[in-house]
Design an enzyme around this catalytic site. Structure first.
Site, PDB file in Angstrom:
ATOM      1  N   LYS A   1      -8.313  -4.196  -4.307  1.00 43.52           N
ATOM      2  CA  LYS A   1      -8.716  -4.011  -2.905  1.00 43.52           C
ATOM      3  C   LYS A   1      -9.745  -5.073  -2.527  1.00 43.52           C
ATOM      4  O   LYS A   1      -9.692  -5.644  -1.436  1.00 43.52           O
ATOM      5  CB  LYS A   1      -9.267  -2.595  -2.692  1.00 43.52           C
TER       6      LYS A   1
ATOM      7  N   GLN B   1     -12.356   6.225  -3.787  1.00 43.00           N
ATOM      8  CA  GLN B   1     -11.232   6.158  -4.724  1.00 43.00           C
ATOM      9  C   GLN B   1     -11.028   7.513  -5.398  1.00 43.00           C
ATOM     10  O   GLN B   1     -11.977   8.120  -5.892  1.00 43.00           O
ATOM     11  CB  GLN B   1     -11.511   5.055  -5.770  1.00 43.00           C
TER      12      GLN B   1
ATOM     13  N   ASP C   1      -7.938   5.507   4.674  1.00 41.18           N
ATOM     14  CA  ASP C   1      -6.944   6.068   3.757  1.00 41.18           C
ATOM     15  C   ASP C   1      -6.012   7.045   4.468  1.00 41.18           C
ATOM     16  O   ASP C   1      -4.944   7.385   3.950  1.00 41.18           O
ATOM     17  CB  ASP C   1      -7.657   6.843   2.638  1.00 41.18           C
TER      18      ASP C   1
HETATM   19  N1  GUN Z   1      -5.880   7.109  -5.724  1.00 40.82           N
HETATM   20  C1  GUN Z   1      -4.551   6.880  -5.842  1.00 40.82           C
HETATM   21  N2  GUN Z   1      -4.067   6.383  -4.679  1.00 40.82           N
HETATM   22  C2  GUN Z   1      -5.104   6.311  -3.824  1.00 40.82           C
HETATM   23  C3  GUN Z   1      -5.235   5.863  -2.481  1.00 40.82           C
HETATM   24  O1  GUN Z   1      -4.286   5.457  -1.808  1.00 40.82           O
HETATM   25  N3  GUN Z   1      -6.492   5.935  -1.966  1.00 40.82           N
HETATM   26  C4  GUN Z   1      -7.539   6.396  -2.669  1.00 40.82           C
HETATM   27  N4  GUN Z   1      -8.720   6.436  -2.063  1.00 40.82           N
HETATM   28  N5  GUN Z   1      -7.455   6.815  -3.912  1.00 40.82           N
HETATM   29  C5  GUN Z   1      -6.241   6.762  -4.488  1.00 40.82           C
END
Ligand code: GUN
Length: 290
Positions: A52, A96, A119
């Site tokens: 990211k 996350q 998200d």
């Molecule tokens: N963990 C697995 N996929 C994701 C996602 O798309 N966003 C976040 N914040 N955590 C994750």
């Protein structure tokens, strides 16, 4: 059989986003800004967070990274989120997942300001999607739609079977595909579905997001189906430098010959998720209610 690669799609999206990011930068007189919070040291999560950060750098998006210890309390994380909610220099907030067990995921997701929830996990954003007024939509489902569009795979009137009912992929994807304009007939299957194989064989488009390596085998796929594999599973492999390799939820070698088209893993849906996160972050920076 066509291999639906993600990179070509993501590259096209990044080209558009580069321009949009620069335009927003001019307008705001600062770059768009994404805050990323990582609690603990899960290796897969750390690797996603690093990807990211790289994507932000590619697009000139500012990123603020908070790596908090595994024993962080829920109250401490909530305080950090509240500070970011009220910081008008921050456009997007991403926590996350998964979180350590002392922290309640729903509480945290609900505490993120909906207008910064890039998200798309906040109940307000999920509800908005369900009633056909999408605001921020979960990134992996958005990425899958972008791939279907790029490869001109129509969903109207098609039977789409989704294996997996997660809040991150299965549920929002079902909501998107059943909407007017997408017009798919969607079935969401899961671990308790009776006679899964006969259901999945009836799919025109089979989307697999169950998180189990090689779960979908050739007997579960109809001739000429389109298969979208969302799985990212680490399996031990001593012959690789890292000691593991990444495989999908679909047993690719045996399933691919039956398909009209299929996404590989790695190299398929994976890269799309972060591209759409960047899309949501820039969209958030354009909004005036932050
Ligand atoms: N963990 C697995 N996929 C994701 C996602 O798309 N966003 C976040 N914040 N955590 C994750």
């Amino acid at each position: 059989m066509q291999v639906l690669k993600g990179k070509a799609v993501a590259d096209q999206i990044y080209t558009t986003l580069e321009v949009e990011s620069a335009t927003v930068h001019d307008l705001l007189r600062r770059p768009p800004c994404l805050a990323v919070l990582l609690v603990g040291d899960d290796p897969a999560s750390a690797s996603y967070v690093a990807s990211k950060q790289r994507a932000c750098e590619r697009l000139g998006i500012d990123h603020r990274d908070y790596h908090l210890p595994a024993d962080t309390t829920e109250a401490a994380l909530l305080a950090r989120i509240e500070a970011l909610n009220t910081d008008d220099q921050v456009d997007g907030i991403l926590v996350q997942l998964p979180l350590p067990e002392q922290i309640n995921e729903e509480t945290i997701i609900g505490a993120i300001k909906a207008a910064k929830d890039v998200d798309g996990f906040h109940p307000y954003n999920v509800g908005s999607l369900l009633i056909g007024m999408p605001t921020f939509v979960s990134c992996t489902p958005l990425g899958i739609l972008a791939m279907l569009d790029y490869y001109e795979i129509a969903t109207s009137g098609k039977h789409v079977v989704i294996i997996g009912r997660s809040n991150i992929v299965g549920k929002p994807l079902a909501a998107l595909l059943m909407q007017k304009g997408r017009d798919a007939t969607v079935t969401v299957a899961h671990s308790r579905t009776n006679d899964l194989a006969s259901l999945t064989r009836s799919a025109d488009i089979l989307i697999v997001a169950i998180g189990r390596a090689g779960f979908v085998t050739a007997d579960m796929v109809g001739e000429g189906a389109i298969v979208i594999d969302v799985g990212i599973n680490r399996v031990a492999d001593a012959s690789t430098k890292r000691g593991y390799r990444i495989v999908g939820d679909v047993a690719y070698e045996e399933v691919a010959p039956k398909c009209k088209a299929i996404t590989p893993v790695p190299g398929g849906v994976g890269v799309m998720t972060i591209a759409m996160l960047m899309h949501n972050t820039i969209a958030s920076a354009k909004r005036t209610d932050n």
